[in-house]
Motif scaffolding. Sequence first.
Motif, PDB file in Angstrom:
ATOM      1  N   GLY A   1       0.563 -20.774  79.531  1.00 24.37           N
ATOM      2  CA  GLY A   1       1.366 -19.657  80.036  1.00 24.37           C
ATOM      3  C   GLY A   1       0.771 -18.318  79.651  1.00 24.37           C
ATOM      4  N   VAL A   2       0.298 -18.218  78.401  1.00 24.68           N
ATOM      5  CA  VAL A   2      -0.348 -16.981  77.936  1.00 24.68           C
ATOM      6  C   VAL A   2      -1.607 -16.709  78.750  1.00 24.68           C
ATOM      7  CG1 VAL A   2      -1.585 -15.922  75.985  1.00 24.68           C
ATOM      8  CG2 VAL A   2       0.581 -17.131  75.601  1.00 24.68           C
TER       9      VAL A   2
ATOM     10  N   MET B   1      -4.302 -13.388  82.777  1.00 23.61           N
ATOM     11  CA  MET B   1      -5.013 -13.312  84.055  1.00 23.61           C
ATOM     12  C   MET B   1      -4.329 -12.336  85.024  1.00 23.61           C
ATOM     13  SD  MET B   1      -7.753 -15.187  84.060  1.00 23.61           S
ATOM     14  CE  MET B   1      -8.085 -15.413  85.799  1.00 23.61           C
ATOM     15  N   SER B   2      -2.989 -12.309  84.964  1.00 28.20           N
ATOM     16  CA  SER B   2      -2.254 -11.413  85.873  1.00 28.20           C
ATOM     17  C   SER B   2      -2.459  -9.943  85.519  1.00 28.20           C
ATOM     18  CB  SER B   2      -0.754 -11.739  85.844  1.00 28.20           C
ATOM     19  OG  SER B   2      -0.189 -11.397  84.585  1.00 28.20           O
ATOM     20  N   LEU B   3      -2.864  -9.681  84.280  1.00 26.58           N
ATOM     21  CA  LEU B   3      -3.077  -8.299  83.847  1.00 26.58           C
ATOM     22  C   LEU B   3      -4.476  -7.798  84.159  1.00 26.58           C
ATOM     23  CD1 LEU B   3      -1.370  -8.387  80.301  1.00 26.58           C
ATOM     24  CD2 LEU B   3      -0.375  -7.638  82.473  1.00 26.58           C
ATOM     25  N   LEU B   4      -5.406  -8.760  84.378  1.00 27.24           N
ATOM     26  CA  LEU B   4      -6.795  -8.363  84.599  1.00 27.24           C
ATOM     27  C   LEU B   4      -7.036  -8.044  86.078  1.00 27.24           C
ATOM     28  CD1 LEU B   4      -8.600 -11.027  82.376  1.00 27.24           C
ATOM     29  CD2 LEU B   4      -8.337  -8.595  81.871  1.00 27.24           C
TER      30      LEU B   4
ATOM     31  N   ASP C   1     -14.637 -16.076  80.677  1.00 24.39           N
ATOM     32  CA  ASP C   1     -14.361 -16.634  79.350  1.00 24.39           C
ATOM     33  C   ASP C   1     -12.965 -17.240  79.267  1.00 24.39           C
ATOM     34  OD1 ASP C   1     -16.850 -15.854  78.582  1.00 24.39           O
ATOM     35  OD2 ASP C   1     -16.195 -14.022  77.560  1.00 24.39           O
ATOM     36  N   LEU C   2     -12.029 -16.645  79.993  1.00 23.38           N
ATOM     37  CA  LEU C   2     -10.658 -17.143  79.931  1.00 23.38           C
ATOM     38  C   LEU C   2     -10.487 -18.487  80.639  1.00 23.38           C
ATOM     39  CD1 LEU C   2      -8.450 -13.941  80.436  1.00 23.38           C
ATOM     40  CD2 LEU C   2      -8.659 -15.326  78.375  1.00 23.38           C
ATOM     41  N   ALA C   3     -11.380 -18.815  81.560  1.00 19.36           N
ATOM     42  CA  ALA C   3     -11.281 -20.099  82.259  1.00 19.36           C
ATOM     43  C   ALA C   3     -11.345 -21.258  81.273  1.00 19.36           C
ATOM     44  CB  ALA C   3     -12.400 -20.224  83.288  1.00 19.36           C
TER      45      ALA C   3
ATOM     46  N   THR D   1       6.506 -17.228  88.374  1.00 20.16           N
ATOM     47  CA  THR D   1       5.096 -16.925  88.099  1.00 20.16           C
ATOM     48  C   THR D   1       4.460 -18.122  87.393  1.00 20.16           C
ATOM     49  OG1 THR D   1       5.251 -15.929  85.888  1.00 20.16           O
ATOM     50  CG2 THR D   1       5.614 -14.458  87.799  1.00 20.16           C
ATOM     51  N   SER D   2       3.151 -18.183  87.417  1.00 21.50           N
ATOM     52  CA  SER D   2       2.444 -19.293  86.777  1.00 21.50           C
ATOM     53  C   SER D   2       2.752 -19.344  85.283  1.00 21.50           C
ATOM     54  CB  SER D   2       0.934 -19.139  86.985  1.00 21.50           C
ATOM     55  OG  SER D   2       0.626 -19.162  88.365  1.00 21.50           O
TER      56      SER D   2
END
Length: 481
Positions: free
Chosen positions: A355-356, A361-364, A370-372, A437-438
């Motif tokens: 969830g985090v 991701m929604s903020l970028l 790297d987050l993947a 939301t995801s």
Amino acid sequence: MDIQDERRRLLDAEGGDPTGLMSEQDAYLSKVKNRKLYLATLASVLGPMSFGFVLGYSSPAIPELTKIEDSRLRLDDNQASWFGSIVTVGAALGGLFGGWMVEKIGRKVSLMLCALPFVSGFTIIIAAQNVWMFYVGRMLTGLASGITSLVVPVYISEMAHEKVRGTLGSCVQLMVVIGIMGAYLGGLFIDWRWLAICCSIPPTLLMVFMSFMPETPRFLLSQGKRREAVESLRFLRGPDAPVEWECARIEEACDEQGSKFQLSDLKDPGVYKPLVIGIMLMIFQQMSGINAIMFYAENIFEQAHFKQSDLASVIVGLIQVVFTAVAALIMDKAGRKVLLIISGVAMAISTTAFGVYFYLMSLLPEPHGDLAWMALASIAVFITGFALGWGPIPWLIMSEIFPVKVRGFASAVCVLTNWSMAFIVTKNFQDMMNLLTSAGTFWLFASMCILNVIFTMVFVPETKGKTLEQIEATFRGMSGP
């Protein structure tokens, strides 16, 4: 001579413990050979492998079928959602049908007949000329999956003795995840039609091999077939075990229960307590989000901007196989309750982290490579946790806690609950992602994982090392035989 004296006489007559230092149970089990029990288990778990292929099939097939050139077979988003989730509708019906089948025609024949809708369903998918043929094929394979998910745990628990019942019962989920991984792996190399052909092989083998295996002793005794029950026990326990002793013990429990299940039996704490626990275990298993993650594994990784989403799905499947195997090996040592708690905590942490990930991701403004890996790590931890506890154990406990006369009915209710919840979660997963939301969707799953840990600590009994008759006595508030 009472039943206890008779048991001792049989053990002594057939080479039981000469010193008297071992319990009757230990003396009996020391004479047991498990080779043919393992063989019967191996034959039966071809059923769970078959429905693992059914569950895993949608993940590689959906991306391919949404881009296929033939407009008659091409799936839009809504059709893809039904393609993934209609299996659970068939499985819910299969659970109900399976509950009737195991009581009327027995565990063995029910399992053999499962092969027919499995093979028929995949044949219809292979020959599909339109989307509705996909639905019918998936529905039939779902029906077979529902029957299998009820019959196999019951078959194994009624065959196995208490020293290996946890390990053998965990093989059900192990073969499911091997089937899922097989479908993922096959999807890397062959198209959806050839994959469907491969998926029809395990159920064909199931029907062939099960024809050589025995019916369970408990079912035979419940039908008054004592001679056949003794023969079945002799096949499963080996030539040296004094099987008359075990047969007498099972017979005594069957006589205490009476013959047929009636609705008035639901007032009995020995029936309604395990039934409530079984239902809640199935609800919590599905509300962890596992089937949503497995059905849409590739789609989730695509949404998480993981470039090789099909390969990531195979990695997920491999992790599940490895840790389900670990769970099977330690089940009869660690116990069911401890593994459920560890599993629930791991899943709560991983779904929170997922969830985090989606929130960040929604903020970028653009995807960050790297987050993947955070997405992959979160799913890896989730699958590890699920495989250690909440994957195999609800099915194992379901097969252990019900008295033999209500086992068909109660197991059917649990399987219906499980697959109905699976349908609700998988069918509405995409809508949940849009509405909550995801991030919110995975945080909802995390909250359910926390609740399942609390429920386990308060209500779930430990069944490790107990006979099915001793477990039943626990719910009735009596000491075991």
